[in-house]
Write a protein that holds these residues in place. Structure first.
Motif, PDB file in Angstrom:
ATOM      1  N   PRO A 168       0.810  -1.229   0.000  1.00  0.00           N
ATOM      2  CA  PRO A 168       0.000   0.000   0.000  1.00  0.00           C
ATOM      3  C   PRO A 168       0.841   1.277   0.000  1.00  0.00           C
ATOM      4  N   PHE A 169       2.115   1.150   0.393  1.00  0.00           N
ATOM      5  CA  PHE A 169       2.936   2.357   0.563  1.00  0.00           C
ATOM      6  C   PHE A 169       4.338   2.128   0.009  1.00  0.00           C
ATOM      7  N   TYR A 170       4.857   3.145  -0.707  1.00  0.00           N
ATOM      8  CA  TYR A 170       6.233   3.134  -1.188  1.00  0.00           C
ATOM      9  C   TYR A 170       6.882   4.476  -0.873  1.00  0.00           C
ATOM     10  N   THR A 171       8.073   4.413  -0.325  1.00  0.00           N
ATOM     11  CA  THR A 171       8.779   5.670  -0.025  1.00  0.00           C
ATOM     12  C   THR A 171       9.162   6.371  -1.321  1.00  0.00           C
ATOM     13  N   THR A 172       9.624   5.605  -2.283  1.00  0.00           N
ATOM     14  CA  THR A 172      10.099   6.153  -3.555  1.00  0.00           C
ATOM     15  C   THR A 172       9.697   5.221  -4.684  1.00  0.00           C
ATOM     16  N   ASP A 236      -0.298   5.229  -1.429  1.00  0.00           N
ATOM     17  CA  ASP A 236       0.518   6.420  -1.178  1.00  0.00           C
ATOM     18  C   ASP A 236       1.948   6.192  -1.648  1.00  0.00           C
ATOM     19  N   ILE A 237       2.525   7.237  -2.247  1.00  0.00           N
ATOM     20  CA  ILE A 237       3.934   7.270  -2.656  1.00  0.00           C
ATOM     21  C   ILE A 237       4.503   8.594  -2.160  1.00  0.00           C
ATOM     22  N   LEU A 238       5.600   8.557  -1.426  1.00  0.00           N
ATOM     23  CA  LEU A 238       6.173   9.807  -0.927  1.00  0.00           C
ATOM     24  C   LEU A 238       6.819  10.614  -2.050  1.00  0.00           C
ATOM     25  N   ILE A 239       7.720   9.965  -2.799  1.00  0.00           N
ATOM     26  CA  ILE A 239       8.515  10.682  -3.804  1.00  0.00           C
ATOM     27  C   ILE A 239       8.534   9.872  -5.098  1.00  0.00           C
ATOM     28  N   ALA A 240       8.255  10.523  -6.219  1.00  0.00           N
ATOM     29  CA  ALA A 240       8.379   9.904  -7.545  1.00  0.00           C
ATOM     30  C   ALA A 240       9.570  10.553  -8.249  1.00  0.00           C
ATOM     31  N   VAL A 241      10.521   9.737  -8.692  1.00  0.00           N
ATOM     32  CA  VAL A 241      11.736  10.233  -9.348  1.00  0.00           C
ATOM     33  C   VAL A 241      11.689   9.853 -10.816  1.00  0.00           C
ATOM     34  N   THR A 242      11.787  10.847 -11.690  1.00  0.00           N
ATOM     35  CA  THR A 242      11.675  10.588 -13.132  1.00  0.00           C
ATOM     36  C   THR A 242      12.685  11.428 -13.900  1.00  0.00           C
ATOM     37  N   ASN A 258      -0.435  14.037  -3.182  1.00  0.00           N
ATOM     38  CA  ASN A 258       0.508  14.341  -2.102  1.00  0.00           C
ATOM     39  C   ASN A 258       1.937  13.887  -2.409  1.00  0.00           C
ATOM     40  N   THR A 259       2.137  13.304  -3.574  1.00  0.00           N
ATOM     41  CA  THR A 259       3.459  12.786  -3.932  1.00  0.00           C
ATOM     42  C   THR A 259       4.345  13.898  -4.498  1.00  0.00           C
ATOM     43  N   LEU A 260       5.591  13.963  -3.998  1.00  0.00           N
ATOM     44  CA  LEU A 260       6.566  14.918  -4.523  1.00  0.00           C
ATOM     45  C   LEU A 260       7.142  14.371  -5.825  1.00  0.00           C
ATOM     46  N   LEU A 261       7.215  15.227  -6.850  1.00  0.00           N
ATOM     47  CA  LEU A 261       7.808  14.825  -8.125  1.00  0.00           C
ATOM     48  C   LEU A 261       9.218  15.393  -8.191  1.00  0.00           C
ATOM     49  N   GLN A 262      10.203  14.520  -8.264  1.00  0.00           N
ATOM     50  CA  GLN A 262      11.608  14.924  -8.281  1.00  0.00           C
ATOM     51  C   GLN A 262      12.252  14.507  -9.592  1.00  0.00           C
ATOM     52  N   SER A 326      13.190  23.113 -15.591  1.00  0.00           N
ATOM     53  CA  SER A 326      12.890  21.966 -14.727  1.00  0.00           C
ATOM     54  C   SER A 326      12.920  22.331 -13.250  1.00  0.00           C
ATOM     55  N   TRP A 327      13.045  23.619 -12.932  1.00  0.00           N
ATOM     56  CA  TRP A 327      13.351  24.023 -11.560  1.00  0.00           C
ATOM     57  C   TRP A 327      12.300  23.573 -10.544  1.00  0.00           C
ATOM     58  N   ASP A 328      11.030  23.594 -10.917  1.00  0.00           N
ATOM     59  CA  ASP A 328       9.991  23.200  -9.963  1.00  0.00           C
ATOM     60  C   ASP A 328      10.080  21.716  -9.600  1.00  0.00           C
ATOM     61  N   LYS A 329      10.720  20.918 -10.475  1.00  0.00           N
ATOM     62  CA  LYS A 329      10.901  19.492 -10.182  1.00  0.00           C
ATOM     63  C   LYS A 329      12.296  19.194  -9.634  1.00  0.00           C
ATOM     64  N   VAL A 330      13.152  20.231  -9.576  1.00  0.00           N
ATOM     65  CA  VAL A 330      14.492  20.088  -9.005  1.00  0.00           C
ATOM     66  C   VAL A 330      14.494  20.434  -7.520  1.00  0.00           C
ATOM     67  N   ILE A 331      13.771  21.479  -7.157  1.00  0.00           N
ATOM     68  CA  ILE A 331      13.889  22.035  -5.800  1.00  0.00           C
ATOM     69  C   ILE A 331      13.424  21.112  -4.674  1.00  0.00           C
ATOM     70  N   PRO A 332      12.521  20.134  -4.877  1.00  0.00           N
ATOM     71  CA  PRO A 332      12.222  19.242  -3.737  1.00  0.00           C
ATOM     72  C   PRO A 332      13.471  18.577  -3.179  1.00  0.00           C
TER      73      PRO A 332
END
Length: 415
Positions: A168-172, A236-242, A258-262, A326-332
């Motif tokens: 149900p949950f993944y950190t990344t 739920d996913i805390l952070i998605a890295v792409t 609620n997931t941060l996109l990095q 890409s700055w809005d996806k860099v700053i997290p």
């Protein structure tokens, strides 16, 4: 030390003696293997005859106790990864009711043979190459259809894997794709993207969540992928890295708001250096370090602006533009400590997987179907996942900080 006597020594001696009396010369290991293949065939035939006796209820030549009776034998060739081709004679009954257990109907290979073929296929060998290998190593003749049938036997397993329940949950979750060439029904070869999702759960365990083939990326496409993940249990996913996948941001906001996109920092650096001249390469790489090593987002932006106005930045203006776009996806990235940054700094986890996958597909000019490509990729993924036995060495420290930062979103899933 005196060798212990094996109860089967007398049997082996008798077999060799009988072979010599029959005019067979057993002088090499190959001769012995051929003899063993023949003997195994005779043994299996006798076991099948025994099954038939049990099925009919009377011995050969005995009095019938049912309306059914023996109806001769039919020849069958089994394939063994150690002994090659093995000929057996399968007994038949008049009514066709006999169901052998030793060698079931339609079975054409002994235990272990399928695993051998699948292992060769997972290494990227083509059907023709597997045919050649089996013939050279075991003297076994096989058809392309036979090899295809063996590998197709895993398709139900592929489907089960793709639809299995997830945590149900993944950190990344790292998202990336590799390109494969597929030959369509019209004979035209088309490159397609196979998208992969690699998740890291609350215990630091990595697993490939799934793979999806698409001609084009879009928000609609990624929303479909995220909906599938939710239907399989992910809440739920805390952070998605792409790496700048098209439509990812919009779809993620809709499915997992609620997931941060990095964005992958290493991909961004690599893209920045793609068209830099050799003489400036080291200088530009060094000039970018103060940006992604900054203490916080504000300092990082100052370093980026300074680079943009520098001699190198003016010589390669597209670099600063890439970072700004890409700055809005860099700053997290800058909201986290070095322990967490090490985990999300790059999609290396999934890139390492991709390298292994590319090794097995690089020899293929094109796959005949999408199914053929997914079949091979699944076998390769299954092999890679066996190496993922422990979390990252930074995991414990990073997890302690994630608990503080995300609180109730993560604590219910910690053992």
């Amino acid at each position: 030390m005196k060798r212990k006597t094996d109860p089967l020594d007398s049997v082996a001696g008798q077999i060799l003696e009988n072979a010599k009396k029959s005019g067979l010369e057993i002088n090499t290991a190959e001769d012995a293997e051929n003899l063993m293949a023949h003997m195994l065939g005779r043994l299996l035939t006798q076991m099948l005859d025994g099954e038939m006796t049990n099925h009919l209820g009377y011995e050969r030549g005995g009095k019938r106790v049912t309306e059914n009776e023996r109806n001769g034998h039919s020849s069958k060739t089994l394939k063994s990864s150690s002994l090659g081709n093995i000929r057996i004679d399968v007994p038949r009954d008049r009514k066709g009711e006999f169901e052998p257990r030793v060698v079931p109907k339609h079975k054409r290979q002994l235990a272990g043979f399928e695993d051998k073929v699948l292992a060769l296929y997972a290494r990227g060998l083509s059907t023709r190459e597997i045919q050649g290998f089996l013939y050279d190593e075991y003297g076994m003749e096989t058809s392309a259809e036979f090899i295809s049938d063996v590998t197709d036997a895993i398709l139900p397993e592929v489907e089960k894997w793709q639809n299995r329940p997830l945590d149900p949950f993944y950190t990344t979750v790292f998202f990336d794709s590799i390109r494969v060439k597929i030959r369509g029904d019209n004979g035209i070869v088309t490159p397609k993207a196979v998208h992969l999702a690699l998740g890291v759960n609350a215990q630091g365990r990595k697993e490939v969540l799934g793979m999806w083939v698409a001609d084009n990326e879009s928000a609609k496409y990624w929303l479909k992928v995220f909906t599938e993940l939710k239907n399989r249990g992910v809440s739920d996913i805390l952070i998605a890295v792409t790496d700048g996948l098209k439509g990812m941001k919009e779809a993620l906001e809709a499915a997992f708001p609620n997931t941060l996109l990095q964005t992958c920092i290493v991909h961004l650096i690599r893209n920045s250096l793609k068209f830099v001249g050799y003489k400036d390469y080291k200088a530009v790489a060094g000039a970018l370090k103060p940006i992604y090593r900054a203490v916080n987002a504000a300092d990082a932006r100052k370093e980026l602006d300074a680079f943009a106005q520098s001699e190198l930045g003016l010589r390669y203006p597209y670099i600063a533009k890439q970072w700004i776009d890409s700055w809005d996806k860099v700053i997290p990235f800058f909201d986290f400590s070095p322990n967490i940054r090490r985990l999300i700094y790059t999609t290396n986890a999934i890139e390492s997987l991709n390298r292994d996958l590319r090794k097995v597909i690089k020899t293929r000019a094109a796959f005949p179907t999408e199914t053929a490509a997914l079949k091979l990729l699944f076998l390769a993924i299954r092999k890679v996942e066996k190496r993922w036995v422990r979390p990252s060495p930074y995991w414990s420290a990073a997890m302690r900080e994630l608990v503080v930062l995300f609180g109730d979103r993560i604590t219910p899933y910690i053992d």
